[in-house]
Design a protein around this motif. Structure first.
Motif, PDB file in Angstrom:
ATOM      1  N   MET A   1       0.832  -1.200   0.000  1.00 32.93           N
ATOM      2  CA  MET A   1       0.000   0.000   0.000  1.00 32.93           C
ATOM      3  C   MET A   1       0.864   1.246   0.000  1.00 32.93           C
ATOM      4  SD  MET A   1      -1.097   2.674   2.091  1.00 32.93           S
ATOM      5  CE  MET A   1      -1.111   2.185   3.805  1.00 32.93           C
ATOM      6  N   GLU A   2       1.888   1.277   0.835  1.00 33.54           N
ATOM      7  CA  GLU A   2       2.750   2.453   0.923  1.00 33.54           C
ATOM      8  C   GLU A   2       3.538   2.678  -0.366  1.00 33.54           C
ATOM      9  OE1 GLU A   2       5.126   1.952   4.380  1.00 33.54           O
ATOM     10  OE2 GLU A   2       3.483   2.413   5.786  1.00 33.54           O
ATOM     11  N   GLN A   3       3.954   1.599  -1.021  1.00 31.91           N
ATOM     12  CA  GLN A   3       4.673   1.724  -2.285  1.00 31.91           C
ATOM     13  C   GLN A   3       3.778   2.342  -3.368  1.00 31.91           C
ATOM     14  OE1 GLN A   3       7.596   1.484  -3.628  1.00 31.91           O
ATOM     15  NE2 GLN A   3       6.860   1.682  -5.730  1.00 31.91           N
ATOM     16  N   ILE A   4       2.569   1.817  -3.509  1.00 33.10           N
ATOM     17  CA  ILE A   4       1.645   2.334  -4.523  1.00 33.10           C
ATOM     18  C   ILE A   4       1.238   3.766  -4.190  1.00 33.10           C
ATOM     19  CG2 ILE A   4      -0.545   1.959  -5.706  1.00 33.10           C
ATOM     20  CD1 ILE A   4       1.452  -0.195  -6.299  1.00 33.10           C
ATOM     21  N   ALA A   5       1.070   4.069  -2.911  1.00 33.25           N
ATOM     22  CA  ALA A   5       0.702   5.429  -2.502  1.00 33.25           C
ATOM     23  C   ALA A   5       1.790   6.425  -2.906  1.00 33.25           C
ATOM     24  CB  ALA A   5       0.470   5.478  -0.990  1.00 33.25           C
ATOM     25  N   HIS A   6       3.037   6.012  -2.797  1.00 34.68           N
ATOM     26  CA  HIS A   6       4.146   6.883  -3.218  1.00 34.68           C
ATOM     27  C   HIS A   6       4.015   7.248  -4.693  1.00 34.68           C
ATOM     28  CE1 HIS A   6       8.213   7.746  -4.764  1.00 34.68           C
ATOM     29  NE2 HIS A   6       8.443   8.245  -3.556  1.00 34.68           N
ATOM     30  N   GLN A   7       3.711   6.268  -5.524  1.00 41.40           N
ATOM     31  CA  GLN A   7       3.577   6.525  -6.959  1.00 41.40           C
ATOM     32  C   GLN A   7       2.318   7.330  -7.269  1.00 41.40           C
ATOM     33  OE1 GLN A   7       6.676   5.980  -7.557  1.00 41.40           O
ATOM     34  NE2 GLN A   7       6.289   4.963  -9.522  1.00 41.40           N
ATOM     35  N   ALA A   8       1.297   7.176  -6.446  1.00 38.18           N
ATOM     36  CA  ALA A   8       0.088   7.986  -6.628  1.00 38.18           C
ATOM     37  C   ALA A   8       0.392   9.460  -6.378  1.00 38.18           C
ATOM     38  CB  ALA A   8      -1.017   7.495  -5.691  1.00 38.18           C
ATOM     39  N   ILE A   9       1.220   9.747  -5.372  1.00 37.29           N
ATOM     40  CA  ILE A   9       1.604  11.130  -5.095  1.00 37.29           C
ATOM     41  C   ILE A   9       2.503  11.666  -6.204  1.00 37.29           C
ATOM     42  CG2 ILE A   9       2.934  12.598  -3.530  1.00 37.29           C
ATOM     43  CD1 ILE A   9       0.163  11.980  -2.550  1.00 37.29           C
ATOM     44  N   VAL A  10       3.366  10.807  -6.747  1.00 39.68           N
ATOM     45  CA  VAL A  10       4.177  11.220  -7.900  1.00 39.68           C
ATOM     46  C   VAL A  10       3.271  11.703  -9.031  1.00 39.68           C
ATOM     47  CG1 VAL A  10       5.666  10.366  -9.760  1.00 39.68           C
ATOM     48  CG2 VAL A  10       6.181   9.784  -7.387  1.00 39.68           C
ATOM     49  N   MET A  11       2.270  10.908  -9.349  1.00 36.06           N
ATOM     50  CA  MET A  11       1.356  11.284 -10.430  1.00 36.06           C
ATOM     51  C   MET A  11       0.579  12.547 -10.079  1.00 36.06           C
ATOM     52  SD  MET A  11       0.433  10.593 -13.470  1.00 36.06           S
ATOM     53  CE  MET A  11       1.303   9.006 -13.599  1.00 36.06           C
ATOM     54  N   GLN A  12       0.183  12.680  -8.825  1.00 33.81           N
ATOM     55  CA  GLN A  12      -0.581  13.856  -8.417  1.00 33.81           C
ATOM     56  C   GLN A  12       0.271  15.121  -8.501  1.00 33.81           C
ATOM     57  OE1 GLN A  12      -3.973  13.532  -7.728  1.00 33.81           O
ATOM     58  NE2 GLN A  12      -3.731  15.706  -8.133  1.00 33.81           N
ATOM     59  N   PHE A  13       1.545  15.044  -8.139  1.00 33.68           N
ATOM     60  CA  PHE A  13       2.439  16.194  -8.238  1.00 33.68           C
ATOM     61  C   PHE A  13       2.623  16.606  -9.708  1.00 33.68           C
ATOM     62  CE2 PHE A  13       3.107  16.327  -3.905  1.00 33.68           C
ATOM     63  CZ  PHE A  13       4.110  17.224  -3.536  1.00 33.68           C
ATOM     64  N   ILE A  14       2.712  15.624 -10.598  1.00 33.52           N
ATOM     65  CA  ILE A  14       2.834  15.928 -12.031  1.00 33.52           C
ATOM     66  C   ILE A  14       1.585  16.646 -12.519  1.00 33.52           C
ATOM     67  CG2 ILE A  14       2.996  14.910 -14.332  1.00 33.52           C
ATOM     68  CD1 ILE A  14       4.667  12.658 -13.089  1.00 33.52           C
ATOM     69  N   LEU A  15       0.419  16.170 -12.109  1.00 35.73           N
ATOM     70  CA  LEU A  15      -0.838  16.793 -12.523  1.00 35.73           C
ATOM     71  C   LEU A  15      -0.960  18.203 -11.951  1.00 35.73           C
ATOM     72  CD1 LEU A  15      -3.227  13.733 -12.033  1.00 35.73           C
ATOM     73  CD2 LEU A  15      -2.306  14.603 -14.189  1.00 35.73           C
ATOM     74  N   ASP A  16      -0.523  18.396 -10.710  1.00 37.09           N
ATOM     75  CA  ASP A  16      -0.552  19.728 -10.105  1.00 37.09           C
ATOM     76  C   ASP A  16       0.378  20.683 -10.850  1.00 37.09           C
ATOM     77  OD1 ASP A  16      -2.350  18.871  -8.251  1.00 37.09           O
ATOM     78  OD2 ASP A  16      -0.888  18.603  -6.637  1.00 37.09           O
ATOM     79  N   LEU A  17       1.558  20.191 -11.220  1.00 37.40           N
ATOM     80  CA  LEU A  17       2.503  21.020 -11.973  1.00 37.40           C
ATOM     81  C   LEU A  17       1.913  21.415 -13.323  1.00 37.40           C
ATOM     82  CD1 LEU A  17       5.315  22.272 -12.317  1.00 37.40           C
ATOM     83  CD2 LEU A  17       6.120  20.059 -13.161  1.00 37.40           C
ATOM     84  N   ALA A  18       1.240  20.481 -13.975  1.00 38.40           N
ATOM     85  CA  ALA A  18       0.620  20.769 -15.271  1.00 38.40           C
ATOM     86  C   ALA A  18      -0.459  21.835 -15.135  1.00 38.40           C
ATOM     87  CB  ALA A  18       0.040  19.496 -15.872  1.00 38.40           C
ATOM     88  N   ARG A  19      -1.251  21.760 -14.057  1.00 40.06           N
ATOM     89  CA  ARG A  19      -2.282  22.778 -13.845  1.00 40.06           C
ATOM     90  C   ARG A  19      -1.660  24.139 -13.577  1.00 40.06           C
ATOM     91  NH1 ARG A  19      -5.398  18.332 -11.733  1.00 40.06           N
ATOM     92  NH2 ARG A  19      -4.246  18.358  -9.772  1.00 40.06           N
ATOM     93  N   THR A  20      -0.548  24.149 -12.854  1.00 43.09           N
ATOM     94  CA  THR A  20       0.122  25.410 -12.563  1.00 43.09           C
ATOM     95  C   THR A  20       0.649  26.058 -13.836  1.00 43.09           C
ATOM     96  OG1 THR A  20       0.780  24.622 -10.370  1.00 43.09           O
ATOM     97  CG2 THR A  20       2.009  26.473 -11.273  1.00 43.09           C
ATOM     98  N   LEU A  21       1.225  25.258 -14.720  1.00 43.99           N
ATOM     99  CA  LEU A  21       1.804  25.768 -15.959  1.00 43.99           C
ATOM    100  C   LEU A  21       0.790  25.865 -17.089  1.00 43.99           C
ATOM    101  CD1 LEU A  21       5.184  23.776 -15.957  1.00 43.99           C
ATOM    102  CD2 LEU A  21       4.732  26.060 -15.059  1.00 43.99           C
ATOM    103  N   SER A  22      -0.434  25.376 -16.858  1.00 47.02           N
ATOM    104  CA  SER A  22      -1.498  25.387 -17.870  1.00 47.02           C
ATOM    105  C   SER A  22      -1.076  24.640 -19.137  1.00 47.02           C
ATOM    106  CB  SER A  22      -1.890  26.835 -18.216  1.00 47.02           C
ATOM    107  OG  SER A  22      -2.409  27.492 -17.084  1.00 47.02           O
ATOM    108  N   ILE A  23      -0.487  23.476 -18.947  1.00 43.31           N
ATOM    109  CA  ILE A  23      -0.090  22.646 -20.083  1.00 43.31           C
ATOM    110  C   ILE A  23      -0.538  21.214 -19.824  1.00 43.31           C
ATOM    111  CG2 ILE A  23       1.902  24.058 -20.711  1.00 43.31           C
ATOM    112  CD1 ILE A  23       3.688  22.064 -19.320  1.00 43.31           C
TER     113      ILE A  23
END
Length: 346
Positions: free
Chosen positions: A215-237
């Motif tokens: 669970m903790e391993q998969i959760a780490h990768q979920a946060i990785v994906m969420q940070f990427i999505l947040d960065l994309a929203r910030t840059l509007s790309i």
């Protein structure tokens, strides 16, 4: 009578600036080349200034997002424990940084708008007329498609997961930054909200099965994906166009950025544990309800509930009746069995 063609768009074409004037003292072809080169250098400098403004604006937005994330981390920490002077001072410092970055963001936006206005006023010439229209591919996330309904989103998520479930699980098991980046480079379609959501679903399933490490391993990768999505929203790309930027940052991240990442990871794991507990409680209630239905008596009452609702005196007398033989709880069943046996013998 048909309307004439509007030629006003061509009013500022400036084609022959290299050949407008000559000098008897300078070689004419050399003069043309010199003027042409000078104009190209000015155009390049103007274009470079625009690109620098865009880069600085994007970097300012990224820093603002990181600082705001750090501010939320400090504010959450102040709620969980007593505040001291050092923490309060750090909180005020970060709040000041957020305000400063917001001002810088507005300044860069105004400078970019001024640059765009200047660009529209520039005259055309032989170089800009023949300039290629598209020199690079850009993902556009501001499409004009209609807003998806809840049913459409659910169906989209279901279809995506059915198609890419194994690939998402594989990404969830990756541990090294470089491996994650390479896998997303080979499978860019995974960089999306559906992947992040399904990773969380997998985490809840593992937590229910008491596989906490997975669970903790998969959760780490979920946060990785969420940070990427947040960065994309910030840059509007489109997130597919910025996931490499995230990995470049996280691999050399400073302590505040790493702390913010770890804080979001811990929050996600807490939410996963709560969701898993709710699901288990729900399943337990369903099981208890099924058992209750099998116990119901002829009148539709649960004997366990009836017995527990009796006063202590009532339980005492019922027990005395059973112990003395005045009441046999299973007598009716015994009588039915005896009657069936007699019928069988006849």
């Amino acid at each position: 009578m048909s309307r004439g063609i509007d030629y006003s768009a061509w009013d500022h074409i400036y084609v022959s600036d290299d050949e407008e004037a000559t000098s008897p003292f300078v070689d004419t072809p050399s003069l043309f080349r010199m003027r042409h080169r000078s104009r190209l250098e000015k155009m390049a400098a103007f274009q470079q200034r625009g690109e620098d403004l865009q880069t600085n604006f994007a970097e300012c937005q990224r820093l603002l997002e990181e600082t705001q994330r750090r501010l939320r981390y400090l504010q959450d920490g102040m709620k969980d424990r007593e505040a001291d002077e050092e923490k309060e001072a750090e909180l005020k410092k970060v709040q000041s940084e957020v305000e400063k970055l917001k001002q810088d963001e507005k300044s860069f936006q105004l400078l970019m708008e001024d640059h765009q206005r200047e660009e529209k006023k520039l005259p055309w010439n032989v170089d800009t007329i023949s300039k290629e229209g598209f020199s690079k591919s850009v993902f556009n996330i501001n499409s004009s498609r209609k807003q998806e309904t809840l049913e459409e989103k659910v169906e989209k998520h279901k279809t995506f997961v059915e198609k890419y479930a194994e690939e998402i699980k594989h990404f969830g098991m990756l541990r090294r930054w470089d491996d994650s980046q390479k896998y997303l480079s080979d499978h860019p379609h995974l960089v999306c909200e559906e992947t992040a959501n399904y990773l969380v679903v997998i985490c809840i399933d593992y937590e229910i099965d008491e596989k906490h490490a997975l669970m903790e391993q998969i959760a780490h990768q979920a946060i990785v994906m969420q940070f990427i999505l947040d960065l994309a929203r910030t840059l509007s790309i489109d997130p597919r166009g910025c996931f490499r930027q995230f990995f470049s940052k996280i691999k050399t991240a400073d302590k505040p950025y790493q702390d913010a990442f770890n804080h979001e990871l811990e929050l996600l794991k807490e939410r996963i544990c709560k969701c898993a507990q709710l699901r288990m409680d729900g399943a337990m209630k369903e099981l208890e309800e099924e058992e209750k239905q099998t116990r119901l008596g002829p009148g539709g009452l649960d004997p366990v509930e009836v017995y527990e609702s009796l006063p202590k005196e009532g339980r005492y007398h019922i027990r005395r009746c059973i112990d003395s033989g005045l009441w046999v709880p299973d007598a009716r069943e015994d009588e039915e069995e005896e009657y069936e046996e007699e019928e069988g013998e006849d």
